[in-house]
Design an enzyme around this catalytic site. Structure first.
Site, PDB file in Angstrom:
ATOM      1  N   VAL A   1       4.008  -0.742   4.261  1.00  0.00           N
ATOM      2  CA  VAL A   1       2.670  -1.125   4.686  1.00  0.00           C
ATOM      3  C   VAL A   1       2.043  -1.972   3.583  1.00  0.00           C
ATOM      4  O   VAL A   1       2.008  -1.568   2.418  1.00  0.00           O
ATOM      5  CB  VAL A   1       1.796   0.113   4.979  1.00  0.00           C
ATOM      6  CG1 VAL A   1       0.399  -0.305   5.447  1.00  0.00           C
ATOM      7  CG2 VAL A   1       2.462   0.989   6.044  1.00  0.00           C
TER       8      VAL A   1
ATOM      9  N   GLY B   1       7.123   3.996   3.909  1.00  0.00           N
ATOM     10  CA  GLY B   1       7.498   5.093   4.776  1.00  0.00           C
ATOM     11  C   GLY B   1       8.995   5.131   5.010  1.00  0.00           C
ATOM     12  O   GLY B   1       9.764   4.390   4.395  1.00  0.00           O
ATOM     13  N   GLY B   2       9.389   6.022   5.915  1.00  0.00           N
ATOM     14  CA  GLY B   2      10.817   6.155   6.182  1.00  0.00           C
ATOM     15  C   GLY B   2      11.399   4.960   6.892  1.00  0.00           C
ATOM     16  O   GLY B   2      12.592   4.671   6.764  1.00  0.00           O
ATOM     17  N   MET B   3      10.558   4.228   7.636  1.00  0.00           N
ATOM     18  CA  MET B   3      11.076   3.130   8.431  1.00  0.00           C
ATOM     19  C   MET B   3      10.508   1.778   8.013  1.00  0.00           C
ATOM     20  O   MET B   3      11.107   0.736   8.280  1.00  0.00           O
ATOM     21  CB  MET B   3      10.773   3.387   9.914  1.00  0.00           C
ATOM     22  CG  MET B   3      11.526   2.479  10.887  1.00  0.00           C
ATOM     23  SD  MET B   3      11.387   3.027  12.606  1.00  0.00           S
ATOM     24  CE  MET B   3       9.634   3.029  12.871  1.00  0.00           C
ATOM     25  N   GLY B   4       9.343   1.754   7.358  1.00  0.00           N
ATOM     26  CA  GLY B   4       8.744   0.468   7.035  1.00  0.00           C
ATOM     27  C   GLY B   4       7.867   0.529   5.794  1.00  0.00           C
ATOM     28  O   GLY B   4       7.652   1.588   5.194  1.00  0.00           O
TER      29      GLY B   4
ATOM     30  N   LYS C   1       2.501  -3.699   8.759  1.00  0.00           N
ATOM     31  CA  LYS C   1       3.646  -2.805   8.590  1.00  0.00           C
ATOM     32  C   LYS C   1       4.916  -3.583   8.902  1.00  0.00           C
ATOM     33  O   LYS C   1       5.076  -4.118  10.011  1.00  0.00           O
ATOM     34  CB  LYS C   1       3.517  -1.598   9.529  1.00  0.00           C
ATOM     35  CG  LYS C   1       4.635  -0.583   9.378  1.00  0.00           C
ATOM     36  CD  LYS C   1       4.409   0.616  10.291  1.00  0.00           C
ATOM     37  CE  LYS C   1       5.521   1.650  10.142  1.00  0.00           C
ATOM     38  NZ  LYS C   1       5.302   2.820  11.033  1.00  0.00           N
TER      39      LYS C   1
ATOM     40  N   ILE D   1       0.823  -1.203   0.000  1.00  0.00           N
ATOM     41  CA  ILE D   1       0.000   0.000   0.000  1.00  0.00           C
ATOM     42  C   ILE D   1       0.864   1.264   0.000  1.00  0.00           C
ATOM     43  O   ILE D   1       0.618   2.189  -0.771  1.00  0.00           O
ATOM     44  CB  ILE D   1      -0.945   0.010   1.216  1.00  0.00           C
ATOM     45  CG1 ILE D   1      -1.873  -1.203   1.197  1.00  0.00           C
ATOM     46  CG2 ILE D   1      -1.759   1.293   1.261  1.00  0.00           C
ATOM     47  CD1 ILE D   1      -2.733  -1.337   2.434  1.00  0.00           C
ATOM     48  N   ALA D   2       1.873   1.321   0.862  1.00  0.00           N
ATOM     49  CA  ALA D   2       2.678   2.533   1.008  1.00  0.00           C
ATOM     50  C   ALA D   2       4.055   2.165   1.528  1.00  0.00           C
ATOM     51  O   ALA D   2       4.267   1.080   2.097  1.00  0.00           O
ATOM     52  CB  ALA D   2       2.000   3.521   1.943  1.00  0.00           C
TER      53      ALA D   2
ATOM     54  N   ASP E   1       4.602  13.342  15.257  1.00  0.00           N
ATOM     55  CA  ASP E   1       4.750  13.380  13.802  1.00  0.00           C
ATOM     56  C   ASP E   1       3.371  13.500  13.135  1.00  0.00           C
ATOM     57  O   ASP E   1       3.038  12.744  12.215  1.00  0.00           O
ATOM     58  CB  ASP E   1       5.479  12.124  13.309  1.00  0.00           C
ATOM     59  CG  ASP E   1       5.985  12.269  11.880  1.00  0.00           C
ATOM     60  OD1 ASP E   1       6.087  13.416  11.396  1.00  0.00           O
ATOM     61  OD2 ASP E   1       6.259  11.236  11.225  1.00  0.00           O
TER      62      ASP E   1
END
Length: 457
Positions: free
Chosen positions: A28, A23-26, A43, A20-21, A137
């Site tokens: 999804v 991110g900076g760390m993981g 995630k 799906i997406a 955040d």
């Protein structure tokens, strides 16, 4: 830990379907919980951070902080696990999109759409703050919009609980620079009011179509949050809403609303149709189908109405009676002839209304009245014709009349009498009278039979 469609995590329970997406760390993923037969979001720590103790600890922190929260506006955490030196979180799958995607399509949102989103986010943040968790955040990418209108706050990856020790060095900045509060920018600890400042930046961006502070680098943006005044919002923004957004963006935390709950209440009062839950309820009137016939009649009658309006405008002005006239006018004493006449006289308006109503009723009854009159005329004509024909009588041969029966007696006086000239039995009767006596016998004393035959003939 490898991630790809079809890969199962957690001992084969969670089967990855699609990403799906990132991110900076993981990453999804949309996945399926085979044990409970339900869709979930997973995630997973990115492969380049696998085996890193610091990132693993952050994943565990996010899992603990999310598990401590239970609120309709916070994405629920279902499970946490570690596998092959990596980690994963199993969360509620929100069918919708993040607010960041919506702002990419529509940079400026109508306040009626935006205010419920902000109010729900403020309530979710207040629940986290009450549990002792600061998000740190808050940004459009972490505000998920479900198709039902619900808001879900996600990604507590850099959140900090009250009983946790910070995992960053002194002065290290955590968060996204564009939405960073001034106290975070200078290295001070984040507080619940820091999350409200970040939400104020989100509100400013959605109303103005741009962020309040920009710069070539993250450091320049952070410095602008600390030193630069907030640019004014467009004049199209409602005054009270603009004042509230500028209050959220105050440099001093004490000048901001005291809590997320207080902020949600202020936002609710700006939109009357937003209930306390924050979910917008749009009430619209049912539209009636257009009546073309009525529209035609209205257009046809528009010209006479306009002429009447012009006639009224051209009429000389009228003035109410003066105070002196009103004061000198007295009401007639009850019981007098003048009072009775005034009571019996209807107002001018009622007379005019009665005349109009009578005219309308006559117009409605015009066709039935015409038919009734025609029928009456036809009946009267038929009766008159019968009377005229009965008085003259039908003519017989030779101009004589047929016998007319009246009360059972046959009238024969219409035949020419024997004594009259031209009688059909006049000759025989005169000859008979000369040779017979009054009894009808001849001179010899015997009756003359011809007289009877003549009569019969």
């Amino acid at each position: 830990m490898r991630t790809a469609p079809g890969v199962a995590l957690g001992g084969g329970r969670y089967r990855l379907l699609r990403r799906i997406a990132v991110g900076g760390m993981g990453e999804v993923w949309e996945a399926n919980d085979d044990a409970l037969a339900r869709p979930v979001a997973v995630k997973v720590l990115r492969a380049e951070f696998a085996g890193d103790a610091g990132f693993l600890e952050r994943f565990r922190t996010e899992a603990r902080n999310s598990a401590a929260l239970s609120h309709p506006n916070i994405a629920a955490l279902f499970d946490y696990g570690e596998q092959d030196g990596s980690a994963y979180l199993v969360m509620e799958l929100v069918v919708g999109e993040p607010l960041s995607d919506l702002l990419e399509r529509e940079p400026v949102l109508d306040p009626r759409r935006l205010l419920p989103v902000l109010a729900q986010t403020a309530r979710g943040l207040h629940a986290a703050h009450e549990a002792g968790v600061v998000h740190r955040d808050v940004k459009p990418g972490n505000i998920l919009l479900a198709r039902s209108g619900k808001v879900k706050i996600t990604d507590f990856g850099v959140s900090l609980a009250a009983d946790q020790k910070t995992m960053t060095a002194t002065g290290m900045v955590m968060g996204t620079a564009q939405y960073l509060s001034p106290e975070q920018a200078v290295g001070r600890p984040a507080t619940p009011l820091s999350d409200l400042y970040s939400l104020g930046v989100v509100a400013y961006e959605a109303l103005a179509g741009k962020r309040p502070f920009t710069g070539p680098t993250a450091v320049d943006i952070a410095v602008a949050h600390v030193n630069d005044p907030v640019p004014p919002l467009p004049t199209t923004v409602e005054r009270r809403l603009a004042a509230l957004v500028l209050r959220l963006l105050s440099k001093e935390p004490s000048e901001r609303p005291g809590s997320g709950e207080e902020l949600a209440g202020l936002l609710d009062r700006l939109v009357p149709q937003t209930p306390p839950s924050g979910v917008p309820v749009l009430v619209s009137r049912p539209e009636r189908p257009r009546d073309e016939f009525a529209r035609t009649r209205r257009d046809a009658g528009a010209a006479p109405d306009a002429e009447a309006a012009r006639a009224r405008a051209d009429a000389p002005p009228s003035y109410p009676p003066s105070r002196r006239g009103r004061a000198g006018r007295t009401e007639p004493a009850p019981g007098t002839r003048r009072a009775a006449a005034r009571a019996a006289t209807p107002p001018a308006g009622s007379v005019l209304d009665a005349v109009r109503d009578a005219g309308r009723n006559l117009r409605r009854l015009r066709l039935p009245l015409v038919i009734l009159v025609l029928v009456l005329v036809a009946l009267l004509g038929a009766a008159l014709a019968d009377r005229l024909v009965g008085a003259a009588g039908p003519a017989g041969p030779g101009g004589g009349a047929y016998p007319v029966q009246a009360t059972g007696v046959t009238r024969t006086d219409q035949y020419p009498r024997a004594d009259a000239s031209g009688g059909i039995i006049a000759g025989e009767r005169r000859a008979a009278r000369a040779t017979t006596d009054p009894a009808g016998r001849d001179a010899g004393g015997t009756p003359d039979p011809r007289s009877t035959e003549v009569k019969d003939s």
